[in-house]
Enzyme design. Structure first.
Site, PDB file in Angstrom:
ATOM      1  N   GLU A 196       1.194  -0.401  -4.997  1.00 33.24           N
ATOM      2  CA  GLU A 196       0.234   0.630  -5.357  1.00 33.24           C
ATOM      3  C   GLU A 196       0.923   1.994  -5.355  1.00 33.24           C
ATOM      4  O   GLU A 196       1.104   2.611  -4.316  1.00 33.24           O
ATOM      5  CB  GLU A 196      -0.949   0.651  -4.380  1.00 33.24           C
ATOM      6  CG  GLU A 196      -2.010   1.671  -4.730  1.00 33.24           C
ATOM      7  CD  GLU A 196      -2.422   2.562  -3.562  1.00 33.24           C
ATOM      8  OE1 GLU A 196      -1.725   2.533  -2.533  1.00 33.24           O
ATOM      9  OE2 GLU A 196      -3.420   3.283  -3.676  1.00 33.24           O
ATOM     10  N   ASP A 223       0.829  -1.203   0.000  1.00 29.29           N
ATOM     11  CA  ASP A 223       0.000   0.000   0.000  1.00 29.29           C
ATOM     12  C   ASP A 223       0.872   1.266   0.000  1.00 29.29           C
ATOM     13  O   ASP A 223       1.944   1.293   0.624  1.00 29.29           O
ATOM     14  CB  ASP A 223      -0.844  -0.029   1.298  1.00 29.29           C
ATOM     15  CG  ASP A 223      -1.718   1.194   1.471  1.00 29.29           C
ATOM     16  OD1 ASP A 223      -2.688   1.328   0.695  1.00 29.29           O
ATOM     17  OD2 ASP A 223      -1.420   2.014   2.361  1.00 29.29           O
TER      18      ASP A 223
END
Ligand code: 7SA
Ligand code: CA
Ligand code: CA
Length: 360
Positions: A247, A221
């Site tokens: 990401e 993340d």
């Protein structure tokens, strides 16, 4: 109407996936590419195994639901599932008419009795999915956590270099020495992932997820928040053959004007800014940007359409996710960057029939 439409669209998407995989059952091929990007997926078709409002719509029950659906997920042709953050998150927030919390992205500590179900329910669901040949990919959030609310050793003292704000402000990355990436909002909760104590905790937790929670890989993340080399180190130390995707949702113009990526393409940002230094595949936000702003003819300009194979193959394609799209329930989810309904079917047909690793 919208819901029926979505169901129809997903059945199209899924049946396409079924067609793609039902004609033969091949072995799970590894995806390590020639220049060393580990396990970019090769043959994976990934299901995003949660939406934004699960903790409000199925609080405490989600792992059981996934456990019961493992057979369906397999029969639908998926080879992997992107699980929510496994760590407990009891945060709650509201601002500007929006509210939320508990989804995992502001986790307290590594205790897994969170709002998706209990630790043992997670172990059971992950084992069932894995036994059905579905790679279990956990969402990992190293950039920040709910500081000071933690137990299990995460109530870390200030002034020890554990957090971004522990160091004299040296101006690096617009922050200070204690953070080799961007800050999450104000940055008060940003961890110093280069600190040996912090680095080792995540390294050991990745090993734990691999050894005890059937992990087949990880989704990292907010990778803008720490050095991409950290992901390469963690994967190398804990699970070098594991599936890896990062990401990096950051427009070129979000880089400082002096930064080489400030005037780069969306493809170069995710390839040069993350995938190469992290040796990890990357969500294809270049394609997402074309979905949102370009004609169908320009969809070929996503990372997954790049003329070079070593660029195409690290692309993890998607149409919408828990941030960009709608979710059933409260406020309709987040829908930060939703694709127009009239393009959804076409976009799913595109990612399920073009290079890269598709996520539904
Ligand atoms: O605007 C959309 C796009 O439009 C296009 O036209 C643009 C694009 O550039 C443009 O071309 O995209 C922009 O906007 C995106 C969405 O904000 C940005 C993108 O960089 C930007 O270009 O994406 C960013 O935000 C996403 C949500 C992140 C991306 O990585 C990031 O780049 N996604 C992941 C990250 C997180 C956080 O872990 C998750 O966030 C996502 O689900 C995950 O997928 O520090 C302590 C602290 C204080 O500093 C604050 O003042 C205080 O308020 C804590 C408190 N913060 C709270 C937040 O205010 C609140 O919103 C926090 C505790 O809880 C909430 O934060 C949520 C967040 O809202 C939610 O999305 C977070 C934690 O629960 O979980 C989720
Ligand atoms: Ca594979
Ligand atoms: Ca950071």
């Amino acid at each position: 109407m919208k819901h029926q439409f979505r169901k129809a669209m997903l059945s199209i998407a899924v049946s396409t996936a079924l067609f793609a995989t039902s004609s033969f059952v091949a072995a799970d091929t590894g995806g390590a590419s020639p220049d060393g990007v580990r396990y970019h997926g090769g043959d994976e078709i990934i299901l995003q195994g949660f939406h934004w409002n699960i903790v409000r719509e199925a609080n405490g029950n989600w792992y059981n639901i996934l456990n019961n659906m493992a057979g369906d997920i397999k029969n639908d042709g998926f080879t992997a599932i992107w699980m929510p953050v496994p760590w407990r998150d009891f945060s709650s927030w509201s601002s500007g008419g929006n509210s939320g919390g508990g989804e995992g992205y502001f986790w307290t500590d590594f205790n897994k009795n969170g709002q998706y179900g209990s630790d043992s329910q997670l172990q059971a669901a992950a084992a069932t999915l894995n036994n059905n040949g579905i790679k279990v990919i956990y969402d990992i959030v190293p950039n920040h956590h709910n500081r000071g609310a933690g137990n299990d050793g995460w109530d870390l003292p200030a002034g020890q270099g554990y957090y971004r704000d522990d160091c004299a402000n040296s101006g690096n990355n617009g922050g200070n020495d204690c953070d080799d990436g961007d800050r999450f909002i104000g940055g008060e909760s940003d961890l110093n992932t280069a600190h040996p104590t912090i680095y080792n905790r995540f390294r050991d937790e990745l090993s734990n997820l691999k050894n005890n929670y059937s992990a087949g890989g990880f989704r990292f993340d907010f990778v803008r928040g720490y050095a991409p080399e950290r992901v390469d180190a963690w994967m190398g130390d804990a699970f070098s053959s594991g599936y890896c995707v990062g990401e990096l949702w950051k427009a070129p113009n979000e880089y400082p004007s002096w930064h080489p990526l400030h005037s780069a393409s969306w493809q170069e940002v995710i390839k040069n800014g993350f995938s190469d230094p992290a040796k990890c595949s990357v969500f294809d936000f270049a394609l997402k940007e074309r979905f949102q702003n370009g004609s169908v003819a320009s969809w070929k300009d996503g990372l997954n359409g790049n003329p070079s194979r070593s660029w195409r193959e690290v692309a993890v394609t998607f149409v919408d996710n828990h941030d960009t799209g709608y979710s059933p329930g409260q406020n309709g989810g987040q829908h930060h960057w939703p694709l127009a309904d009239n393009k959804l079917r076409k976009a799913y047909a595109y990612i399920l029939s073009s290079p890269g690793t598709p996520v539904v």
